[in-house]
Design a protein around this motif. Structure first.
Motif, PDB file in Angstrom:
ATOM      1  N   ASP B  46       0.983  -1.268   0.046  1.00  0.00           N
ATOM      2  CA  ASP B  46       0.053  -0.033   0.048  1.00  0.00           C
ATOM      3  C   ASP B  46       0.693   1.396  -0.027  1.00  0.00           C
ATOM      4  O   ASP B  46       0.480   2.132  -0.805  1.00  0.00           O
ATOM      5  CB  ASP B  46      -1.028  -0.121   1.161  1.00  0.00           C
ATOM      6  N   THR B  47       2.090   1.100   0.673  1.00  0.00           N
ATOM      7  CA  THR B  47       3.026   2.333   0.598  1.00  0.00           C
ATOM      8  C   THR B  47       3.390   2.699  -0.928  1.00  0.00           C
ATOM      9  O   THR B  47       3.519   3.779  -1.349  1.00  0.00           O
ATOM     10  CB  THR B  47       4.185   2.163   1.611  1.00  0.00           C
ATOM     11  N   LEU B  48       3.832   1.261  -1.462  1.00  0.00           N
ATOM     12  CA  LEU B  48       4.299   1.404  -3.042  1.00  0.00           C
ATOM     13  C   LEU B  48       3.168   2.035  -3.850  1.00  0.00           C
ATOM     14  O   LEU B  48       3.454   2.807  -4.725  1.00  0.00           O
ATOM     15  CB  LEU B  48       4.599  -0.081  -3.202  1.00  0.00           C
ATOM     16  N   GLU B  49       1.903   1.544  -3.517  1.00  0.00           N
ATOM     17  CA  GLU B  49       0.810   1.985  -4.409  1.00  0.00           C
ATOM     18  C   GLU B  49       0.557   3.528  -4.287  1.00  0.00           C
ATOM     19  O   GLU B  49       0.390   4.287  -5.169  1.00  0.00           O
ATOM     20  CB  GLU B  49      -0.412   1.299  -3.855  1.00  0.00           C
ATOM     21  N   LYS B  50       0.825   4.034  -2.976  1.00  0.00           N
ATOM     22  CA  LYS B  50       0.665   5.594  -2.384  1.00  0.00           C
ATOM     23  C   LYS B  50       1.713   6.189  -3.485  1.00  0.00           C
ATOM     24  O   LYS B  50       1.550   7.346  -4.011  1.00  0.00           O
ATOM     25  CB  LYS B  50       0.698   5.851  -1.039  1.00  0.00           C
ATOM     26  N   LEU B  51       3.127   5.648  -3.189  1.00  0.00           N
ATOM     27  CA  LEU B  51       4.058   6.497  -3.935  1.00  0.00           C
ATOM     28  C   LEU B  51       4.024   6.556  -5.460  1.00  0.00           C
ATOM     29  O   LEU B  51       4.207   7.426  -5.981  1.00  0.00           O
ATOM     30  CB  LEU B  51       5.555   5.525  -3.717  1.00  0.00           C
ATOM     31  N   CYS B  52       3.672   5.365  -6.043  1.00  0.00           N
ATOM     32  CA  CYS B  52       3.270   5.410  -7.458  1.00  0.00           C
ATOM     33  C   CYS B  52       2.067   6.416  -7.647  1.00  0.00           C
ATOM     34  O   CYS B  52       2.443   7.170  -9.026  1.00  0.00           O
ATOM     35  CB  CYS B  52       2.897   3.899  -7.877  1.00  0.00           C
ATOM     36  N   ALA B  53       1.133   6.551  -7.291  1.00  0.00           N
ATOM     37  CA  ALA B  53       0.006   7.469  -7.487  1.00  0.00           C
ATOM     38  C   ALA B  53       0.707   8.766  -7.383  1.00  0.00           C
ATOM     39  O   ALA B  53       0.401   9.571  -8.196  1.00  0.00           O
ATOM     40  CB  ALA B  53      -0.951   6.978  -6.177  1.00  0.00           C
ATOM     41  N   ALA B  54       1.258   9.063  -6.235  1.00  0.00           N
ATOM     42  CA  ALA B  54       1.814  10.520  -6.118  1.00  0.00           C
ATOM     43  C   ALA B  54       3.074  10.822  -7.165  1.00  0.00           C
ATOM     44  O   ALA B  54       3.040  12.089  -7.410  1.00  0.00           O
ATOM     45  CB  ALA B  54       2.327  10.669  -4.698  1.00  0.00           C
TER      46      ALA B  54
END
Lengths: 169, 69
Positions: B46-54
């Protein structure tokens, strides 16, 4: 590290239990001195003043040795107090917690072993039946102590896992 | 470790500061700094997902594999 509501609840319970064990330790220490040690200490003091030092020292040493299991139990209470005091911050799975838990188990085992070793020679002439019941109680106490020591080791592993988990972001 | 965190490169490309990124994905600056320096044992999906989205990128843009290290 974030403090959750659960951590705060654990902290509050920990503080209450630490206070309880603190009071129990105080009451226990007071009773040990007032009910067990005070009179022999007084007799020992008067005997020393009267000159019969060898006999007085022997009987006083006997009382002191007899009080060792209780003193070890007091040590266990103090360890329990320190353990629950450590919960106040809400950080339960810590290396220090496992160390305190192991120490609590150690004190209980020491108390049980001392009671088993000392009880047969304790003054007062206990009957075989009551001696047997006492032995059973001491064995149970020792087993509880060993179980708590094992729990301390489990806590140690849990603390290591938590430390690793905290490094995953 | 052969896994190299290339988050710094991506942040430079997107011209995003650590403070802004940390606020955007809800991560503490300390943890983001640890991640940027590669001093972590792992990254949650989920951290990776947020980083990719940001940062508008793919996970492969944030981590790399270098067998020499």
């Amino acid at each position: 590290m974030m403090t959750t509501l659960d951590d705060m609840a654990v902290g509050r319970s920990g503080r209450r239990l630490a206070d309880l064990f603190g009071w129990l330790f105080g009451a226990g220490a007071f009773l040990l001195v007032s009910e067990v040690l005070y009179r022999p200490l007084k007799v020992f003091g008067f005997s020393l003043a009267g000159g019969a030092s060898a006999d007085a020292f022997g009987s006083f040493a006997e009382v002191l040795v007899g009080a060792l299991p209780t003193a070890a139990l007091l040590g266990a209470m103090w360890s329990a107090r320190a353990l629950f005091r450590g919960f106040e911050g809400g950080d339960v799975l810590a290396v220090e917690t496992s160390r305190r838990l192991s120490r609590l188990g150690d004190w209980l085992v020491v108390s049980a072993v001392l009671a088993i070793l000392i009880a047969p020679t304790a003054p007062g002439g206990l009957s075989i039946e009551s001696n047997f019941q006492g032995l059973l109680a001491d064995l149970a106490l020792g087993c509880v102590g060993l179980a708590i020591r094992l729990l301390g080791r489990v806590f140690s592993s849990a603390a290591a896992i938590k430390a690793e988990h905290d490094q995953i972001i | 470790m052969p896994i190299v965190v290339t988050l710094d490169v991506m942040m430079a490309r997107r011209k995003m500061r650590g403070k802004d990124l940390a606020a955007k994905i809800g991560l503490s600056e300390t943890n983001l700094s640890l991640l940027r320096s590669g001093k972590v044992k792992g990254v949650r999906f989920d951290t990776l997902e947020k980083l990719c989205a940001a940062l508008d990128c793919k996970p492969g843009d944030l981590i790399d594999f270098d067998p020499v290290d």
